[in-house]
Write an enzyme that holds these catalytic residues in place. Structure first.
Site, short mmCIF file in Angstrom:
data_model
loop_
_atom_site.label_atom_id
_atom_site.label_comp_id
_atom_site.label_asym_id
_atom_site.label_seq_id
_atom_site.Cartn_x
_atom_site.Cartn_y
_atom_site.Cartn_z
N LYS A 49 -17.30 47.23 36.22
CA LYS A 49 -18.69 47.77 36.06
C LYS A 49 -18.33 46.51 34.46
O LYS A 49 -18.88 45.88 34.18
CB LYS A 49 -19.53 48.73 36.22
CG LYS A 49 -21.32 47.90 35.15
CD LYS A 49 -22.27 49.59 35.11
CE LYS A 49 -21.96 49.54 36.52
NZ LYS A 49 -22.32 48.22 37.44
N TYR A 88 0.82 -1.32 -0.08
CA TYR A 88 0.17 -0.21 -0.39
C TYR A 88 0.63 0.94 -0.41
O TYR A 88 2.30 1.34 1.01
CB TYR A 88 -0.72 0.39 1.44
CG TYR A 88 -1.42 1.18 1.16
CD1 TYR A 88 -2.70 0.80 0.58
CD2 TYR A 88 -1.15 2.35 1.63
CE1 TYR A 88 -3.75 2.80 1.17
CE2 TYR A 88 -2.50 3.42 2.57
CZ TYR A 88 -3.03 3.95 1.30
OH TYR A 88 -3.45 4.80 1.36
N ARG A 144 -15.65 28.10 47.90
CA ARG A 144 -16.68 26.18 48.97
C ARG A 144 -16.06 25.22 48.61
O ARG A 144 -14.95 24.48 49.10
CB ARG A 144 -17.42 26.83 49.80
CG ARG A 144 -17.30 25.88 50.64
CD ARG A 144 -18.11 26.28 51.86
NE ARG A 144 -19.37 26.45 51.54
CZ ARG A 144 -20.45 25.84 51.25
NH1 ARG A 144 -20.93 24.48 51.83
NH2 ARG A 144 -21.75 26.62 50.62
N ASN A 191 1.35 4.48 8.33
CA ASN A 191 0.60 3.18 7.25
C ASN A 191 1.23 3.36 6.16
O ASN A 191 1.03 3.91 5.16
CB ASN A 191 -0.64 2.98 7.64
CG ASN A 191 -1.01 2.26 6.82
OD1 ASN A 191 -1.57 0.66 7.51
ND2 ASN A 191 -1.81 1.54 6.11
N GLU A 238 -13.04 11.25 1.28
CA GLU A 238 -12.21 10.60 0.67
C GLU A 238 -13.00 9.09 0.35
O GLU A 238 -12.64 8.36 0.30
CB GLU A 238 -10.53 10.35 1.52
CG GLU A 238 -9.72 9.63 0.39
CD GLU A 238 -10.01 8.26 0.22
OE1 GLU A 238 -9.79 7.62 -0.35
OE2 GLU A 238 -9.10 7.82 1.34
#
Length: 716
Positions: free
Chosen positions: A468, A110, A366, A397, A496
């Site tokens: 603020k 491959y 807390r 691969n 693909e």
């Protein structure tokens, strides 16, 4: 040998994480006091300390097995020199894999004699041309079509950050060094030459689904070292940054293009290096933001006069011994040691004695260890995963087993492991942001902040709305973090020719996580700016109380002494007046200075009448005391403020109230960054540096990493 991911996950599930073997190569035994639960647990501080300790000047030697995430960061961001380790074993493995592949050129292999992906049913005997065909179809990303955009200062918005490309090149060399990919040493040296000469390929930002690895991004790196005529790179030459064609940059440093042999194109482009690089950098920053969040939590406890008892070992080490909950609680507890603001011990009182007083801190303070602990756990786990991915994995691969002379067709390029770490990390960043946002808004809210001025105004709130705008901006940042936390990996599309019907989307997820880091940096910079202002205002309050306590007693004696002769009412009156004042002042912190004190003593006058009702007290005496006391308080407040602001220009009096560890961050921002406490443009009669510019200084210190060693020093 590093532990398997399964063993890491298993140990986490049992509260005993062995991830440190993957991260540090060693274990630390931590006996949990009183819990009878021995643990082996890497801490986040351990991880950060190791990452920040990575050298930046010594050469990083890649051997395929020992690369850690700190090394990746130093190569990617600091330009650390890189090379393949000079080893006969490494050369032998690489050479044998190349030789084995050449022996298979007449076979159906491959990507060597077959087409790619869904086109793997095609065959060819021209292995060299096949690699060119691979690059041709993958060089499909969108970048500027001319150099004009770069010259105008544009053009990089659709390209990967240069640090990500450098990290990817480092990881890819490390992976190929393992000798499973049949890529020659000369090709690896071409990559390290680029790194060491500061030549960085320009790589498209988008266009990969991270399924067969990051094919297109890595193709741009492969094209650059092979001298593709349309490949562009970033380079620094003679002190100037330039965008050049790859061949031009190579000529500057006498480098030659490489000709890719059989499978070498595939070996370069078929892998997870780009995703792993961006994920590593994102995780590094997420670790730092997590430590900053914990530090800000401790400083908010101080600013809010909160309780150190929320972090007591009994609550965490003994009764709920999740390792990272224990760690976070321990960090915050350590940060609060020696603080004069935080309440370390609270005497038990009767039911009526503390009526109207909040008995315990609200959830954002807390329960912060219980909230942050699981997020830290996810970051530690992500660190172990990425250490394996970047430092100990071969992700292309087919792969070649040199010892057994076989090739294996598989899918190590599927980057789901990377994607999952980024999904969890990004969700954690949103949760960190939510916690700090709620701490911040509680601190700004006059009805919740235990007497601090509305909007943290240093002078009259009617003409100062200091924080603020930051309150609103913080809400925007938190909302955006929540949006970014949405999963990426649920949006997979078949690709693909439906060959890549499942794909990890790891790079997209890492990109979104990098965005989240940026937004959280904005939020935490805002929080840090505000908490330091709150600390300064609290210090002014404490300084005032030290001096006003005796003044109250003196005023009571002066105005009511004769009425109290022969009675035991004096101590009772002083105590009740102080309680009345404290309660009323906490309710009126949005008032201006003068009306606030007159209002407070009007309430206290009722207390005087109540306590002294059995005496010969006259209302005229009460009214005289009320006016005199209010004027005294107003005068003293102004005096204390002026003294504080005068001293703050050199060394702030607030430092003496902070813990020794939180003093470090306070001093870093106030002195090193030059972000001073703000009195207000209206009060000063002139416009100073904007609030946003000061927050920007803090943000830049976070983004540049300048704050990192400060945080480590606090928590070490």
């Amino acid at each position: 040998m590093a532990p398997s991911l399964d063993s890491i996950s298993h140990s986490f599930a049992n509260g005993v994480a062995s991830a440190k073997q993957a991260v540090n190569g060693a274990s630390t035994n931590l006996a949990v006091a009183g819990s009878h639960l021995p643990t082996t647990q890497v801490t986040q501080v351990d991880i950060v300390e190791k990452m920040l300790a990575a050298p930046t000047d010594s050469t990083l030697e890649l051997d395929g097995y020992s690369l850690n995430l700190g090394d990746v960061v130093s190569a990617a961001r600091k330009g650390r020199p890189v090379r393949v380790k000079d080893s006969d074993e490494i050369r032998s493995k690489i050479d044998k894999s190349v030789e084995f592949l050449r022996s298979q050129l007449s076979m159906s292999v491959y990507g060597v004699t077959t087409g790619f992906g869904g086109s793997a049913d095609t065959r060819t005997e021209d292995a060299i041309s096949l690699q060119k065909a691979l690059l041709e179809h993958q060089l499909c990303g969108v970048l500027p079509s001319s150099f004009d955009s770069f010259r105008l200062g544009r053009g990089l918005e659709n390209s990967l950050p240069l640090e990500v490309v450098r990290g990817a090149m480092t990881i890819r060399v490390n992976s190929l060094t393992r000798g499973h990919s049949a890529v020659r040493l000369v090709v690896l040296e071409a990559l390290t030459n680029f790194l060491n000469h500061g030549i960085t390929p320009i790589v498209p930002l988008r266009g990969t689904i991270s399924a067969s690895g990051d094919l297109s991004p890595l193709s741009y790196i492969a094209a650059a070292i092979s001298g593709h005529p349309d490949s562009k790179v970033h380079v620094v030459h003679e002190g100037k940054e330039k965008i050049l064609y790859a061949r031009e940059a190579m000529a500057l440093f006498n480098l030659e293009p490489v000709v890719l042999g059989p499978k070498e194109g595939l070996g370069l482009v078929n892998g997870t290096a780009v995703s792993a690089s961006m994920a590593t950098l994102a995780l590094h920053d997420a670790h730092m933001l997590s430590l900053l969040s914990q530090s800000l939590t401790a400083m908010t406890v101080e600013a809010m006069v909160g309780h150190a008892g929320s972090f007591h070992p009994f609550l965490h080490d003994v009764t709920r011994p999740h390792p990272t909950q224990i760690e976070v609680a321990g960090n915050i507890r350590k940060l609060l040691e020696g603080s004069r603001f935080a309440v370390h011990h609270e005497e038990e009182v009767k039911v009526k004695d503390d009526e109207g007083i909040l008995r315990q801190d609200r959830y954002p303070l807390r329960t912060s260890p219980q909230w942050l602990g699981p997020l830290v756990s996810d970051l530690i786990h992500a660190h172990a995963v990425l250490t394996i991915e970047a430092g100990q994995s071969t992700t292309d691969n087919p792969l070649i087993d040199v010892e057994n002379k076989t090739s294996h067709h598989g899918g190590n390029f599927q980057a789901a492991a990377v994607a999952n770490t980024m999904e969890k990390t990004r969700l954690g960043l949103a949760q960190i942001g939510k916690l700090n946002f709620t701490q911040l808004t509680e601190m700004l809210n006059a009805g919740m902040n235990r007497g601090l001025p509305s909007c943290l105004a240093a002078e009259d709130p009617s003409l100062s709305y200091h924080c603020k705008g930051l309150d609103i901006a913080a809400a925007a940042y938190t909302s955006e973090l929540g949006h970014l936390a949405n999963p990426v990996t649920t949006h997979v599309q078949p690709a693909e020719m439906a060959n890549q019907a499942v794909n990890s989307l790891a790079l997209i997820s890492a990109r979104r996580t990098t965005e989240s880091n940026d937004v959280l940096s904005l939020l935490l910079a805002t929080h840090l700016y505000c908490v330091l202002q709150a600390i300064d205002l609290r210090a002014i309050e404490f300084e005032f109380k030290k001096q006003f306590g005796p003044a109250i007693v003196s005023l009571i004696d002066q105005h009511f002494g004769s009425a109290m002769t022969g009675s035991n009412l004096r101590d009772e009156l002083v105590e009740k007046v102080n309680k009345t004042l404290a309660k009323r002042l906490e309710q009126t912190n949005s008032y201006d200075l003068v009306p606030r004190w007159h209002d407070a003593f009007s309430f206290a006058a009722g207390t005087v009448v109540e306590v002294l009702s059995s005496t010969s007290l006259s209302l005229a005496a009460v009214n005289a005391w009320k006016v005199a006391a209010a004027e005294s308080a107003i005068s003293l407040t102004r005096q204390v403020r002026e003294t504080f602001w005068s001293a703050a220009s050199t060394s702030s009096p607030a430092l003496s109230y902070l813990s020794p560890r939180t003093q470090i961050l306070y001093a870093f921002v106030r002195e090193e960054l030059g972000v001073k406490a703000r009195r207000g443009d209206v009060f000063l009669g002139k416009q100073e540096v904007t609030i946003g510019s000061n927050v920007s200084k803090i943000y830049e210190a976070i983004k540049s990493g300048r704050i990192n060693n400060v945080l480590l020093k606090m928590l070490a």
